[in-house]
Scaffold this active site. Structure first.
Site, PDB file in Angstrom:
ATOM      1  N   ASP A  22       0.829  -1.200   0.000  1.00  0.00           N
ATOM      2  CA  ASP A  22       0.000   0.000   0.000  1.00  0.00           C
ATOM      3  C   ASP A  22       0.855   1.238   0.000  1.00  0.00           C
ATOM      4  O   ASP A  22       1.993   1.220   0.407  1.00  0.00           O
ATOM      5  CB  ASP A  22      -0.872   0.032   1.260  1.00  0.00           C
ATOM      6  CG  ASP A  22      -1.978  -0.989   1.193  1.00  0.00           C
ATOM      7  OD1 ASP A  22      -2.539  -1.173   0.106  1.00  0.00           O
ATOM      8  OD2 ASP A  22      -2.266  -1.605   2.232  1.00  0.00           O
TER       9      ASP A  22
ATOM     10  N   MET B 189      -8.937   6.391  10.923  1.00  0.00           N
ATOM     11  CA  MET B 189      -9.458   7.036   9.710  1.00  0.00           C
ATOM     12  C   MET B 189     -10.396   8.176  10.054  1.00  0.00           C
ATOM     13  O   MET B 189     -11.437   8.355   9.418  1.00  0.00           O
ATOM     14  CB  MET B 189     -10.200   6.013   8.845  1.00  0.00           C
ATOM     15  CG  MET B 189      -9.295   4.919   8.334  1.00  0.00           C
ATOM     16  SD  MET B 189     -10.166   3.673   7.388  1.00  0.00           S
ATOM     17  CE  MET B 189     -10.836   2.654   8.693  1.00  0.00           C
TER      18      MET B 189
ATOM     19  N   LYS C 198      -0.802   3.341  -6.126  1.00  0.00           N
ATOM     20  CA  LYS C 198      -0.767   4.267  -7.264  1.00  0.00           C
ATOM     21  C   LYS C 198      -0.212   3.617  -8.530  1.00  0.00           C
ATOM     22  O   LYS C 198       0.464   4.249  -9.306  1.00  0.00           O
ATOM     23  CB  LYS C 198       0.038   5.510  -6.900  1.00  0.00           C
ATOM     24  CG  LYS C 198       1.506   5.272  -6.628  1.00  0.00           C
ATOM     25  CD  LYS C 198       2.246   6.592  -6.815  1.00  0.00           C
ATOM     26  CE  LYS C 198       3.694   6.484  -7.027  1.00  0.00           C
ATOM     27  NZ  LYS C 198       4.641   5.988  -6.235  1.00  0.00           N
TER      28      LYS C 198
HETATM   29  N1  SAH Z   1      -4.653  -2.035   9.487  1.00  0.00           N
HETATM   30  C1  SAH Z   1      -4.169  -0.760   9.963  1.00  0.00           C
HETATM   31  C2  SAH Z   1      -5.249   0.299   9.929  1.00  0.00           C
HETATM   32  C3  SAH Z   1      -5.692   0.607   8.540  1.00  0.00           C
HETATM   33  S1  SAH Z   1      -6.884   1.868   8.478  1.00  0.00           S
HETATM   34  C4  SAH Z   1      -3.605  -0.939  11.353  1.00  0.00           C
HETATM   35  O1  SAH Z   1      -3.810  -1.974  11.985  1.00  0.00           O
HETATM   36  O2  SAH Z   1      -2.913  -0.050  11.836  1.00  0.00           O
HETATM   37  C5  SAH Z   1      -5.899   3.277   8.202  1.00  0.00           C
HETATM   38  C6  SAH Z   1      -5.931   4.148   9.429  1.00  0.00           C
HETATM   39  O3  SAH Z   1      -5.057   3.650  10.407  1.00  0.00           O
HETATM   40  C7  SAH Z   1      -5.466   5.556   9.200  1.00  0.00           C
HETATM   41  O4  SAH Z   1      -6.496   6.371   8.694  1.00  0.00           O
HETATM   42  C8  SAH Z   1      -5.078   5.987  10.588  1.00  0.00           C
HETATM   43  O5  SAH Z   1      -6.219   6.298  11.352  1.00  0.00           O
HETATM   44  C9  SAH Z   1      -4.513   4.700  11.144  1.00  0.00           C
HETATM   45  N2  SAH Z   1      -3.050   4.637  11.029  1.00  0.00           N
HETATM   46  C10 SAH Z   1      -2.342   3.770  10.296  1.00  0.00           C
HETATM   47  N3  SAH Z   1      -1.021   3.961  10.480  1.00  0.00           N
HETATM   48  C11 SAH Z   1      -0.914   4.964  11.367  1.00  0.00           C
HETATM   49  C12 SAH Z   1       0.186   5.623  11.996  1.00  0.00           C
HETATM   50  N4  SAH Z   1       1.445   5.280  11.720  1.00  0.00           N
HETATM   51  N5  SAH Z   1      -0.076   6.606  12.870  1.00  0.00           N
HETATM   52  C13 SAH Z   1      -1.336   6.981  13.143  1.00  0.00           C
HETATM   53  N6  SAH Z   1      -2.402   6.382  12.602  1.00  0.00           N
HETATM   54  C14 SAH Z   1      -2.197   5.396  11.725  1.00  0.00           C
END
Ligand code: SAH
Length: 485
Positions: A36, A170, A56
């Site tokens: 991703d 998110m 992308k």
């Molecule tokens: N599967 C991922 C989440 C995917 S949804 C996990 O377990 O972390 C994507 C959301 O995750 C983003 O919109 C944000 O809210 C959060 N996110 C992912 N990486 C992040 C990071 N390094 N710092 C803060 N929020 C993060």
């Protein structure tokens, strides 16, 4: 042909060292890796597989989930070992489950490899334990980006009634609505809340406040995804977890903004202005001198504010080539509707490069103690340089500076934002008979400076400098301070 296999692998929140050993091994064994957007490129170091950025690919358009599923099927059916690398954990708002089902339907073997989820790690890395004995014993994780028109929209008032720690993923784009829904559902506006942006990345920041003001603060700080909202009393623990005390020596008017930034980057600010700015009367021949110069240069936001109080100056600057050293100075000019250019590097050579062929004469509007370092370099390059002092840098006489010097041993980082902050700190310590104490503390602490002139001043004072950021701003200095050294 032998069927391939797909591994749905969690990559963790961002720092490549937070990947699992299994993830690392599978990456080195894979033939194809689909990943991703937003994953740190260092994760792919040494990976020999075909790399496909599904964020992308193909003409920079983002693949749809359906297209990703198809691509996974295709690659696996061609006999490949495929790693589908996802941020955080694959099964937490990662659509990993959908991909697994699509593959299983085609009879393709799938294995899931858990990852460190940002839902827990991002708050954690910012000093917030999502549960804490005596504070909270429950954690709720929700999405803040529920698709409109879904059959089961989130029941925010039920979530509000749950209490405990709430983590919203998110949630940046719908922050205000979500918070309104929580408060509307009965969660107190005084509930502590924080936003952790880019947890585990070098740029990690945290903004803390309450449900009443966090949206406003996030807007002010220009928070962008990926970021996580954390709600609950555990947020208050972050303050205690921030262990490094940073002494900020800037003039009083800049203290609040700087302290907030320092907190965002996980430091505990100690406010101790070592200088104060005293405005000077403008010289009578001011206009002539401005008119005589092809270019006018500002070296601080303070200078801009003082100069532009004068309407005549403001009016005649509209016609001039204006130079600002650094983004804050540029912003101060922009607030007054003036455009300017900013050199890539804050140094005489940076300025020189910018001025080449554009102008032959330059007027500085700045502090009386402005570093000669800049003008000398420019004069040596053949420019005519004039200098008007708008203000004088004076000792602050602030009692918090004396306190800082007395307790200097407890300071982990000294942040010097100009040569005069350094000179006046040393001078004041001398007056208090505490120069030795201060020098010892500086020896044991990390000394950070905003740029080269400040570094040179400290060298003259016999103080070792540890950190100079690549970009000469206070924020860049904080980022550089966090880099493991
Ligand atoms: N599967 C991922 C989440 C995917 S949804 C996990 O377990 O972390 C994507 C959301 O995750 C983003 O919109 C944000 O809210 C959060 N996110 C992912 N990486 C992040 C990071 N390094 N710092 C803060 N929020 C993060």
């Amino acid at each position: 042909m032998a069927r391939g296999k797909v591994y749905l692998v969690g990559a963790g929140p961002g720092d490549p060292e937070l990947m699992t050993l299994k993830a690392k091994r599978l990456l080195s064994e894979a033939n194809v890796v689909l990943f991703d957007r937003l994953l740190d490129p260092r994760m792919m170091e040494g990976v020999k597989a075909e790399l496909i950025d599904v964020g992308k690919s193909a003409g920079a358009h983002k693949l749809t989930q359906e297209e990703i599923n198809q691509l996974l099927i295709e690659k696996a059916e061609a006999g490949n070992t495929v790693v589908r690398l996802k941020g955080g954990d694959p099964y937490l708002f990662g659509r990993g489950g959908e991909e697994a089902l699509a593959l299983l339907e085609r009879g393709i073997p799938v294995e899931v490899v858990p990852g460190v989820t940002s839902a827990i790690a991002a708050p954690e890395l910012a000093g917030i334990p999502v549960t804490h004995r005596g504070v909270t014993s429950s954690l709720t994780i929700v999405t803040g980006h529920e698709e409109p028109g879904k059959d089961s929209p989130l029941d925010w008032s039920a979530i509000a009634r749950l209490g405990g720690t709430l983590v919203v993923l998110m949630g940046v784009s719908r922050l205000e609505q979500n918070i309104a829904a929580l408060v509307g559902g009965g969660r107190s506006p005084d509930t502590p809340a924080a936003i952790v942006e880019k947890g585990g990345w070098e740029e990690q920041r945290m903004i803390a406040g309450t449900l009443a003001d966090i949206a406003e603060r996030a807007k002010g700080a220009k928070i962008e995804p990926p970021a996580i909202l954390v709600v609950g009393d555990v947020v208050l623990l972050a303050r205690q977890m921030a262990q490094k005390k940073i002494a900020i020596l800037r003039p009083a008017p800049q203290q609040e903004e700087s302290a907030r930034l320092a907190e965002a980057y996980g430091f505990m600010p100690i406010s101790a202005p070592s200088i104060a700015l005293a405005e000077k009367p403008l010289p009578d021949d001011l206009m002539q001198r401005i008119n005589a110069a092809e270019c006018v240069a500002f070296t601080s936001a303070n200078g801009v504010e003082m100069a532009l109080k004068n309407e005549a100056i403001q009016a005649c600057l509209k016609e001039k080539l204006i130079m600002a050293i650094g983004p804050k100075t540029e912003q101060a000019l922009a607030r007054r509707g003036l455009r300017c250019e900013v050199p890539e590097e804050y140094s005489s050579s940076g300025l020189e490069r910018m001025l080449q062929g554009k102008c032959r004469s330059l007027l500085f509007l700045r502090s009386a103690q402005g570093s000669q370092y800049l003008s000398e370099g420019l004069k040596a390059a053949g420019l005519f340089v004039d200098d008007i002092a708008l203000y004088e840098v004076a000792p602050s006489r602030d009692p918090s500076l004396d306190e800082l010097i007395e307790r200097a041993k407890g300071v982990d980082i000294f942040a010097f934002t100009s040569s005069s902050t350094a000179r006046n700190l040393m001078e004041r310590a001398r007056e208090l008979g505490l120069e030795r104490t201060l020098r010892e503390a500086l020896d044991n602490a990390t000394v950070a400076v905003i740029g080269k002139p400040t570094a040179e001043e400290l060298a003259r004072l016999g103080v070792r400098v540890d950190v100079i950021p690549e970009k000469f701003t206070f924020e860049a200095m904080l980022q550089a301070l966090r880099r493991p050294g």
